[in-house]
Design a protein around this motif. Structure first.
Motif, mmCIF file in Angstrom:
data_model
loop_
_atom_site.group_PDB
_atom_site.id
_atom_site.type_symbol
_atom_site.label_atom_id
_atom_site.label_comp_id
_atom_site.label_asym_id
_atom_site.label_seq_id
_atom_site.Cartn_x
_atom_site.Cartn_y
_atom_site.Cartn_z
ATOM 1 N N ASP A 84 -1.413 1.533 -13.353
ATOM 2 C CA ASP A 84 -1.577 1.345 -11.907
ATOM 3 C C ASP A 84 -1.593 -0.150 -11.581
ATOM 4 N N VAL A 85 -0.377 -0.737 -11.543
ATOM 5 C CA VAL A 85 -0.211 -2.152 -11.190
ATOM 6 C C VAL A 85 0.898 -2.217 -10.144
ATOM 7 N N TRP A 86 1.061 -3.378 -9.491
ATOM 8 C CA TRP A 86 2.214 -3.534 -8.595
ATOM 9 C C TRP A 86 3.364 -4.130 -9.409
ATOM 10 N N ALA A 87 4.416 -3.348 -9.543
ATOM 11 C CA ALA A 87 5.538 -3.742 -10.388
ATOM 12 C C ALA A 87 6.688 -4.255 -9.531
ATOM 13 N N VAL A 88 7.361 -5.295 -9.994
ATOM 14 C CA VAL A 88 8.528 -5.848 -9.287
ATOM 15 C C VAL A 88 9.672 -6.091 -10.264
ATOM 16 N N LEU A 117 12.710 -3.167 -7.694
ATOM 17 C CA LEU A 117 11.372 -3.074 -7.084
ATOM 18 C C LEU A 117 10.980 -4.400 -6.448
ATOM 19 N N ASP A 118 10.351 -4.312 -5.277
ATOM 20 C CA ASP A 118 10.007 -5.538 -4.567
ATOM 21 C C ASP A 118 8.525 -5.633 -4.267
ATOM 22 N N TRP A 119 8.157 -6.840 -3.894
ATOM 23 C CA TRP A 119 6.839 -7.100 -3.333
ATOM 24 C C TRP A 119 7.127 -7.876 -2.044
ATOM 25 N N ARG A 171 7.098 5.702 -13.238
ATOM 26 C CA ARG A 171 6.084 6.512 -12.568
ATOM 27 C C ARG A 171 4.719 5.940 -12.909
ATOM 28 N N LYS A 172 3.807 6.004 -11.908
ATOM 29 C CA LYS A 172 2.414 5.616 -12.161
ATOM 30 C C LYS A 172 1.589 6.895 -12.174
ATOM 31 N N PRO A 173 1.379 7.493 -13.311
ATOM 32 C CA PRO A 173 0.717 8.804 -13.357
ATOM 33 C C PRO A 173 -0.678 8.785 -12.750
ATOM 34 N N THR A 226 0.866 -1.173 0.000
ATOM 35 C CA THR A 226 0.000 0.000 0.000
ATOM 36 C C THR A 226 0.905 1.225 0.000
ATOM 37 N N THR A 227 0.370 2.342 -0.357
ATOM 38 C CA THR A 227 1.177 3.543 -0.368
ATOM 39 C C THR A 227 0.795 4.412 0.819
ATOM 40 N N PRO A 228 1.641 4.415 1.821
ATOM 41 C CA PRO A 228 1.320 5.155 3.030
ATOM 42 C C PRO A 228 1.615 6.639 2.864
ATOM 43 N N VAL A 241 18.120 9.739 -7.357
ATOM 44 C CA VAL A 241 17.794 8.611 -8.233
ATOM 45 C C VAL A 241 16.822 7.686 -7.502
ATOM 46 N N GLU A 242 15.614 7.557 -8.052
ATOM 47 C CA GLU A 242 14.544 6.784 -7.415
ATOM 48 C C GLU A 242 14.056 5.705 -8.370
ATOM 49 N N ASP A 243 13.636 4.592 -7.799
ATOM 50 C CA ASP A 243 13.110 3.515 -8.633
ATOM 51 C C ASP A 243 11.704 3.826 -9.144
ATOM 52 N N ILE A 244 10.824 4.259 -8.219
ATOM 53 C CA ILE A 244 9.420 4.387 -8.627
ATOM 54 C C ILE A 244 8.744 5.545 -7.912
ATOM 55 N N VAL A 245 7.875 6.225 -8.638
ATOM 56 C CA VAL A 245 7.025 7.253 -8.039
ATOM 57 C C VAL A 245 5.584 6.792 -8.181
ATOM 58 N N ASP A 246 4.945 6.670 -7.025
ATOM 59 C CA ASP A 246 3.572 6.197 -6.957
ATOM 60 C C ASP A 246 2.708 7.406 -6.564
ATOM 61 N N SER A 247 2.474 7.644 -5.282
ATOM 62 C CA SER A 247 1.761 8.865 -4.876
ATOM 63 C C SER A 247 2.649 10.093 -5.080
ATOM 64 N N GLY A 248 3.960 9.881 -5.062
ATOM 65 C CA GLY A 248 4.912 10.987 -5.188
ATOM 66 C C GLY A 248 5.340 11.560 -3.850
ATOM 67 N N ARG A 249 4.772 11.050 -2.766
ATOM 68 C CA ARG A 249 5.050 11.648 -1.450
ATOM 69 C C ARG A 249 6.488 11.431 -0.995
ATOM 70 N N THR A 250 7.025 10.253 -1.238
ATOM 71 C CA THR A 250 8.389 9.949 -0.800
ATOM 72 C C THR A 250 9.386 10.890 -1.471
ATOM 73 N N LEU A 251 9.302 10.994 -2.781
ATOM 74 C CA LEU A 251 10.255 11.830 -3.505
ATOM 75 C C LEU A 251 10.062 13.308 -3.170
HETATM 76 P P1 IMP Z 1 5.216 7.036 -3.151
HETATM 77 O O1 IMP Z 1 3.762 6.685 -3.014
HETATM 78 O O2 IMP Z 1 5.509 7.714 -4.472
HETATM 79 O O3 IMP Z 1 5.707 7.819 -1.973
HETATM 80 O O4 IMP Z 1 6.017 5.671 -3.164
HETATM 81 C C1 IMP Z 1 6.256 5.005 -1.977
HETATM 82 C C2 IMP Z 1 7.049 3.752 -2.163
HETATM 83 O O5 IMP Z 1 6.132 2.703 -2.421
HETATM 84 C C3 IMP Z 1 8.050 3.675 -3.312
HETATM 85 O O6 IMP Z 1 9.295 4.263 -3.037
HETATM 86 C C4 IMP Z 1 8.189 2.173 -3.421
HETATM 87 O O7 IMP Z 1 9.085 1.693 -2.449
HETATM 88 C C5 IMP Z 1 6.809 1.692 -3.102
HETATM 89 N N1 IMP Z 1 6.044 1.347 -4.316
HETATM 90 C C6 IMP Z 1 4.988 2.003 -4.857
HETATM 91 N N2 IMP Z 1 4.512 1.348 -5.929
HETATM 92 C C7 IMP Z 1 5.296 0.259 -6.081
HETATM 93 C C8 IMP Z 1 5.292 -0.847 -7.028
HETATM 94 O O8 IMP Z 1 4.505 -0.940 -7.974
HETATM 95 N N3 IMP Z 1 6.242 -1.796 -6.824
HETATM 96 C C9 IMP Z 1 7.149 -1.739 -5.811
HETATM 97 N N4 IMP Z 1 7.191 -0.744 -4.910
HETATM 98 C C10 IMP Z 1 6.262 0.239 -5.051
#
Ligand code: IMP
Ligand code: MG
Length: 176
Positions: free
Chosen positions: A150-154, A158-160, A130-132, A75-77, A98-108
């Protein structure tokens, strides 16, 4: 492909080509700079950073931060904590996160805010995927590898739940 995975999203070849393109662009944009400080976000970015940094043709150094997100693994906290800080002085440095993935964008977004407060000479970001559809904050990414659905990518860092990080390609996890 392992059983838990549904399909390949980005092949090893596609990733390799795109990483080389990004590195060429970055090398050209920073050609006049003394040194570039690459800041990798642990753990997910370690493979991307390893490949990207070796394709660069400009002087660079590498450092890392680790961030933790509250909540479940898939989940994206909303809250982010700094677990491991840089060893390198940021003031006056040309910094590329350098980041692997941007989901909500909050971390970056949080990391960029934190680094900007330290007075770098410049601050940009390079993100592999990025997951726009999931973006919740206003975040400009300077170098982007790919937009994905919008899928869970590994794979490719990237991990699950800590699995599949070292796959050479990026795949979609089978839900359930
Ligand atoms: P944020 O929502 O952009 O802050 O992303 C938070 C973190 O969730 C990322 O840095 C990843 O560690 C993790 N994350 C979000 N989506 C994925 C995914 O599809 N695969 C693996 N990790 C993910
Ligand atoms: Mg990450």
């Amino acid at each position: 492909m392992p059983d838990a995975l549904r399909s390949v999203l980005l092949s090893e070849d596609e990733i390799r080509r795109r990483v080389a393109e990004l590195a060429a662009q970055i090398s050209s944009d920073y050609a006049s700079v003394d040194e570039l400080l690459l800041v990798g976000v642990l753990r997910g970015a370690f493979i991307f950073l390893a490949d990207l940094s070796r394709c660069l043709t400009i002087p660079r150094r590498v450092d890392f931060v680790a961030l933790s997100t509250y909540g479940g693994e898939t989940t994206t906290p909303g809250e982010v904590r700094l677990l491991l800080d840089l060893r390198t002085e940021v003031r006056g440095a040309h910094v590329l996160v350098v980041e692997d993935i941007v989901d909500s964008g909050r971390t970056l977004a949080l990391l960029l805010r934190l680094l900007r407060a330290r007075g770098p000479a410049s601050l940009k970001s390079c993100v592999l995927v990025r997951k726009p559809a999931r973006l919740e904050v206003d975040l400009s990414i300077d170098y982007l590898g790919f937009d994905i659905p919008d899928v869970w990518a590994v794979g490719y860092g990237l991990d699950w739940a800590d699995r599949f990080r070292t796959l050479p390609y990026i795949a979609v996890v089978e839900p359930g």
